[in-house]
Design a protein around this motif. Structure first.
Motif, PDB file in Angstrom:
ATOM      1  N   LYS A  35       0.857  -1.184   0.000  1.00 42.36           N
ATOM      2  CA  LYS A  35       0.000   0.000   0.000  1.00 42.36           C
ATOM      3  C   LYS A  35       0.895   1.235   0.000  1.00 42.36           C
ATOM      4  O   LYS A  35       1.696   1.422   0.918  1.00 42.36           O
ATOM      5  N   GLY A  37       0.666   5.077   0.283  1.00 38.04           N
ATOM      6  CA  GLY A  37      -0.246   6.166   0.636  1.00 38.04           C
ATOM      7  C   GLY A  37       0.127   7.464  -0.066  1.00 38.04           C
ATOM      8  O   GLY A  37       1.267   7.629  -0.511  1.00 38.04           O
ATOM      9  N   ARG A  92     -13.437  10.047   3.970  1.00 33.71           N
ATOM     10  CA  ARG A  92     -13.906  11.287   3.351  1.00 33.71           C
ATOM     11  C   ARG A  92     -15.413  11.203   3.082  1.00 33.71           C
ATOM     12  O   ARG A  92     -15.863  10.262   2.424  1.00 33.71           O
ATOM     13  N   VAL A 148     -19.054   6.249  -0.064  1.00 34.90           N
ATOM     14  CA  VAL A 148     -17.889   5.558   0.495  1.00 34.90           C
ATOM     15  C   VAL A 148     -18.255   4.077   0.563  1.00 34.90           C
ATOM     16  O   VAL A 148     -19.342   3.729   1.032  1.00 34.90           O
TER      17      VAL A 148
HETATM   18  C1  X2W Z   1      -9.771   8.100   0.456  1.00 31.38           C
HETATM   19  C2  X2W Z   1      -9.095   7.441  -0.741  1.00 31.38           C
HETATM   20  C3  X2W Z   1      -7.657   7.821  -0.897  1.00 31.38           C
HETATM   21  C4  X2W Z   1      -6.784   7.360   0.258  1.00 31.38           C
HETATM   22  C5  X2W Z   1      -9.944   9.626   0.202  1.00 31.38           C
HETATM   23  O1  X2W Z   1     -10.943  10.031  -0.373  1.00 31.38           O
HETATM   24  O2  X2W Z   1      -9.025  10.374   0.555  1.00 31.38           O
HETATM   25  C6  X2W Z   1     -11.786   7.631   1.721  1.00 31.38           C
HETATM   26  O3  X2W Z   1     -11.460   8.357   2.648  1.00 31.38           O
HETATM   27  P1  X2W Z   1      -4.377   7.911   1.336  1.00 31.38           P
HETATM   28  O4  X2W Z   1      -3.350   8.759   0.694  1.00 31.38           O
HETATM   29  O5  X2W Z   1      -3.978   6.484   1.424  1.00 31.38           O
HETATM   30  O6  X2W Z   1      -4.894   8.452   2.626  1.00 31.38           O
HETATM   31  N1  X2W Z   1     -11.038   7.469   0.633  1.00 31.38           N
HETATM   32  C7  X2W Z   1     -13.087   6.863   1.769  1.00 31.38           C
HETATM   33  O7  X2W Z   1      -7.080   6.486   1.035  1.00 31.38           O
HETATM   34  O8  X2W Z   1      -5.580   8.004   0.271  1.00 31.38           O
END
Ligand code: X2W
Length: 286
Positions: A35, A37, A92, A148
């Motif tokens: 993963k 990020g 989010r 989500v």
């Molecule tokens: C995340 C998806 C991207 C993510 C978002 O919209 O930010 C939700 O929160 P990182 O960089 O790994 O935090 N989705 C549902 O997870 O990005």
């Protein structure tokens, strides 16, 4: 350039390669889900280093799978478009306008940046999202969060097909709903679900901290799932680490052999973890 100058660097490089042999053998044909990020995707140099490590892994017989995030990159485009966004418990809140931006950023900009970086290092990466070949069908997590999704039905056949062709899957964390919806999935959650569907040998969660810390603030290098539960109950594991350790426990329950939480910003983090005695970060086992 060939040289007769046997300086220490070359000797050390050869010794390093030699000492890696047992580890290289151990991971032949292993499935390693990584993963990456959004916070761990730094400069172009950092991305290049990450891509080299992934291509090296594939070269020595590992089947790497990249699942990426992109939270900060989504925030940047939402800002430009003047769309407000908020997080509830690390997720989010995603309305119809937001999910369009999320898909554009994750499946477009972020996914293709990683694919291109890997291919520039001589790999053959293929960018997909959870929608492709029904890899990840989702249910809505909670009506209050909008679009989500929680992974509900996984079909990893596409990934096995890519492994057979020596291709490296790069997966954006979006899933299809059963009624044609697009669901935004937390990147860690998606990586855990994909690792479980593959019964992966390792799930590497690259973050911006060095691992799981004990009450004295030291990184614990090896942990059992039961210890994680106890440390969470005692409040030693808290805040942003909770979604990571929850993902780790879910992945282990789902049949992943071990999960490592490590600092993705450290140079060659994945190689250090897989191919040296030292390891990196915190290794979590059943
Ligand atoms: C995340 C998806 C991207 C993510 C978002 O919209 O930010 C939700 O929160 P990182 O960089 O790994 O935090 N989705 C549902 O997870 O990005």
């Amino acid at each position: 350039m060939r040289t007769q100058d046997m300086n220490r660097d070359w000797i050390a490089t050869a010794a390093t390669l030699s000492s890696a042999l047992p580890y290289l053998q151990r991971y032949t044909d292993a499935i390693v889900v990584i993963k990456l990020g959004g916070h761990a995707m730094g400069s172009d140099e950092a991305m290049e280093g990450f891509a080299r490590d992934v291509v090296l892994m594939q070269q020595v017989g590992v089947n790497p799978v990249i699942v990426h995030g992109g939270g900060p990159q989504i925030n940047a485009l939402l800002d430009k478009l003047d769309i407000q966004s908020e997080f509830v418990n690390g997720k989010r809140v995603t309305d119809a306008a937001t999910v369009e931006v999320v898909e554009m950023v994750l499946s477009g900009l972020v996914n293709k940046r990683i694919v291109q970086a890997i291919n520039r290092q001589g790999g053959r990466a293929v960018g997909v999202s959870g929608k492709d070949a029904n890899l990840m069908i989702c249910d809505q997590t909670d009506p209050a969060l909008g679009f989500v999704g929680t992974p509900a039905e996984m079909d990893p056949k596409l990934l096995h097909t890519l492994f057979e062709r020596d291709m490296i899957p790069v997966i954006a964390p979006l899933g299809a709903g059963r009624n044609g919806e697009t669901f935004n999935v937390n990147g860690d959650t998606a990586a855990g679900a994909i690792a479980a569907a593959l019964k992966a040998d390792r799930l590497l969660l690259l973050t911006d901290v060095s691992g799981v810390k004990n009450a004295s603030g030291e990184v614990v290098t090896e942990l059992k799932a039961a210890q994680i539960r106890a440390m969470t109950q005692d409040g030693v594991i808290a805040g942003g680490m909770i979604p990571k350790t929850e993902t780790a426990l879910d992945a282990i329950d789902g049949g992943v052999r071990a999960v490592v939480i490590l600092d993705g910003r450290a140079p060659n983090a994945c190689l250090l973890e897989l191919f040296t005695e030292h390891g990196a970060g915190s290794l979590i086992r059943p």
